[in-house]
Design a protein around this motif. Sequence first.
Motif, mmCIF file in Angstrom:
data_model
loop_
_atom_site.group_PDB
_atom_site.id
_atom_site.type_symbol
_atom_site.label_atom_id
_atom_site.label_comp_id
_atom_site.label_asym_id
_atom_site.label_seq_id
_atom_site.Cartn_x
_atom_site.Cartn_y
_atom_site.Cartn_z
ATOM 1 N N VAL A 72 1.011 -1.256 0.241
ATOM 2 C CA VAL A 72 -0.079 -0.252 0.017
ATOM 3 C C VAL A 72 0.878 1.242 -0.071
ATOM 4 C CG1 VAL A 72 -1.694 1.397 1.331
ATOM 5 C CG2 VAL A 72 -1.903 -1.189 1.235
ATOM 6 N N LYS A 73 1.909 1.119 0.678
ATOM 7 C CA LYS A 73 2.833 2.200 0.857
ATOM 8 C C LYS A 73 3.506 2.479 -0.595
ATOM 9 C CE LYS A 73 6.983 3.989 3.205
ATOM 10 N NZ LYS A 73 7.812 3.484 4.257
ATOM 11 N N GLN A 74 3.612 1.595 -1.438
ATOM 12 C CA GLN A 74 4.102 1.708 -2.873
ATOM 13 C C GLN A 74 3.060 2.302 -3.481
ATOM 14 O OE1 GLN A 74 7.411 0.902 -4.181
ATOM 15 N NE2 GLN A 74 6.710 1.899 -6.031
ATOM 16 N N LEU A 75 1.942 1.915 -3.624
ATOM 17 C CA LEU A 75 0.942 2.458 -4.344
ATOM 18 C C LEU A 75 0.590 3.893 -4.017
ATOM 19 C CD1 LEU A 75 -1.655 -0.740 -4.315
ATOM 20 C CD2 LEU A 75 -0.644 0.189 -6.351
ATOM 21 N N ASN A 76 0.871 3.989 -2.656
ATOM 22 C CA ASN A 76 0.081 5.404 -2.351
ATOM 23 C C ASN A 76 1.173 6.536 -2.687
ATOM 24 O OD1 ASN A 76 -1.507 6.758 -0.457
ATOM 25 N ND2 ASN A 76 0.143 7.251 0.957
ATOM 26 N N SER A 77 2.571 5.868 -2.715
ATOM 27 C CA SER A 77 3.423 6.833 -3.252
ATOM 28 C C SER A 77 3.409 7.143 -4.917
ATOM 29 C CB SER A 77 5.002 6.431 -3.055
ATOM 30 O OG SER A 77 5.351 5.228 -3.872
ATOM 31 N N ASN A 78 2.781 6.396 -5.575
ATOM 32 C CA ASN A 78 2.712 6.549 -6.980
ATOM 33 C C ASN A 78 1.291 7.374 -6.967
ATOM 34 O OD1 ASN A 78 4.651 4.802 -7.438
ATOM 35 N ND2 ASN A 78 3.161 3.072 -8.069
ATOM 36 N N GLN A 79 0.099 7.231 -6.305
ATOM 37 C CA GLN A 79 -1.052 8.010 -6.414
ATOM 38 C C GLN A 79 -1.599 7.824 -4.881
ATOM 39 O OE1 GLN A 79 -4.014 7.063 -9.113
ATOM 40 N NE2 GLN A 79 -5.304 8.497 -8.556
ATOM 41 N N LYS A 80 -1.873 9.176 -4.240
ATOM 42 C CA LYS A 80 -2.344 9.202 -2.858
ATOM 43 C C LYS A 80 -3.734 8.501 -3.058
ATOM 44 C CE LYS A 80 -3.862 12.196 0.763
ATOM 45 N NZ LYS A 80 -5.292 11.049 0.971
ATOM 46 N N ILE A 81 -3.581 7.387 -2.013
ATOM 47 C CA ILE A 81 -5.024 6.507 -1.715
ATOM 48 C C ILE A 81 -5.839 7.251 -0.857
ATOM 49 C CG2 ILE A 81 -5.800 4.199 -1.022
ATOM 50 C CD1 ILE A 81 -2.987 2.992 -2.006
ATOM 51 N N ASP A 82 -7.046 7.270 -1.050
ATOM 52 C CA ASP A 82 -8.157 8.097 -0.166
ATOM 53 C C ASP A 82 -8.820 6.717 0.631
ATOM 54 O OD1 ASP A 82 -7.900 10.944 -1.133
ATOM 55 O OD2 ASP A 82 -8.662 9.701 -3.055
ATOM 56 N N CYS A 83 -8.865 5.697 0.325
ATOM 57 C CA CYS A 83 -9.556 4.660 0.995
ATOM 58 C C CYS A 83 -8.942 3.160 0.419
ATOM 59 C CB CYS A 83 -10.833 4.680 0.640
ATOM 60 S SG CYS A 83 -11.977 3.677 1.614
ATOM 61 N N LEU A 84 -8.736 2.388 1.442
ATOM 62 C CA LEU A 84 -8.282 0.940 1.133
ATOM 63 C C LEU A 84 -9.402 0.092 1.544
ATOM 64 C CD1 LEU A 84 -5.966 -0.777 0.314
ATOM 65 C CD2 LEU A 84 -5.293 -0.978 2.953
ATOM 66 N N LEU A 85 -9.853 -0.844 0.716
ATOM 67 C CA LEU A 85 -10.831 -1.746 0.870
ATOM 68 C C LEU A 85 -10.396 -3.399 0.919
ATOM 69 C CD1 LEU A 85 -13.133 0.219 -1.565
ATOM 70 C CD2 LEU A 85 -13.591 -0.140 0.807
ATOM 71 N N ILE A 86 -10.532 -3.971 1.672
ATOM 72 C CA ILE A 86 -10.023 -5.462 1.902
ATOM 73 C C ILE A 86 -11.309 -6.203 2.097
ATOM 74 C CG2 ILE A 86 -8.443 -6.883 2.931
ATOM 75 C CD1 ILE A 86 -6.916 -4.339 2.568
ATOM 76 N N ASP A 87 -11.270 -6.979 0.778
ATOM 77 C CA ASP A 87 -12.251 -8.259 0.864
ATOM 78 C C ASP A 87 -11.642 -9.481 1.191
ATOM 79 O OD1 ASP A 87 -14.900 -8.937 0.398
ATOM 80 O OD2 ASP A 87 -14.644 -9.722 -1.527
#
Length: 192
Positions: A72-87
């Motif tokens: 998630v840290k990697q993804l967030n550094s590419n584009q800021k994540i506003d919400c993480l959803l875990i199924d």
Amino acid sequence: MAQLYFYYSTMNAGKSTSLLQSAYNYYERGLNSQIFTAAIDNRVQVGRVSSRIGLSQAAHVYDGDTDIFMAVKQLNSNQKIDCLLIDESQFLSKAQVKQLTQVVDELNIPTLCYGLRTDFVGELFEGSQYLLAWADKLVELKTICHCGRKANMVVRVNEQGEVLREGNQIEIGGNDKYISVCRKHYHQACYQ
Ligand SMILES: [Zn+2]
């Protein structure tokens, strides 16, 4: 301050539908939500969350080796994540639930986990155990037993409709089926 949510229920209460609705709400506001689901769930194409009412969306997958915080840290550094959803969050390990608390506390990303509370013998899943322990908000998604009471248990039945009381905790994609029932009818089905 971001928070960690655990939306829990028994089978077929609409968890995936609720997750996809949340993702859509973020999308509609131009916000970036990212979905993770367990690689273990091969009922549908790997890397998708699908609901019984026909909605479906692409998702990242995690397995037992995934460091979700680092992913998630990697993804967030590419584009800021506003919400993480875990199924399928019942399949998270204790370590991975801890990683999600770091996502919330260190990256300040609101994290919504959806999963089953207990398995077919009435025991907590590992992921659910630690989410119940550590989440900021616990939200029960309700469904009903055939008698009309709230269903909070699940029974596993085979092709002949016989109730199974033993077996692996995780049995996705087999011919077994799961039926959500109230506690009274769970005990009647399993112990009488
Ligand atoms: Zn009942």
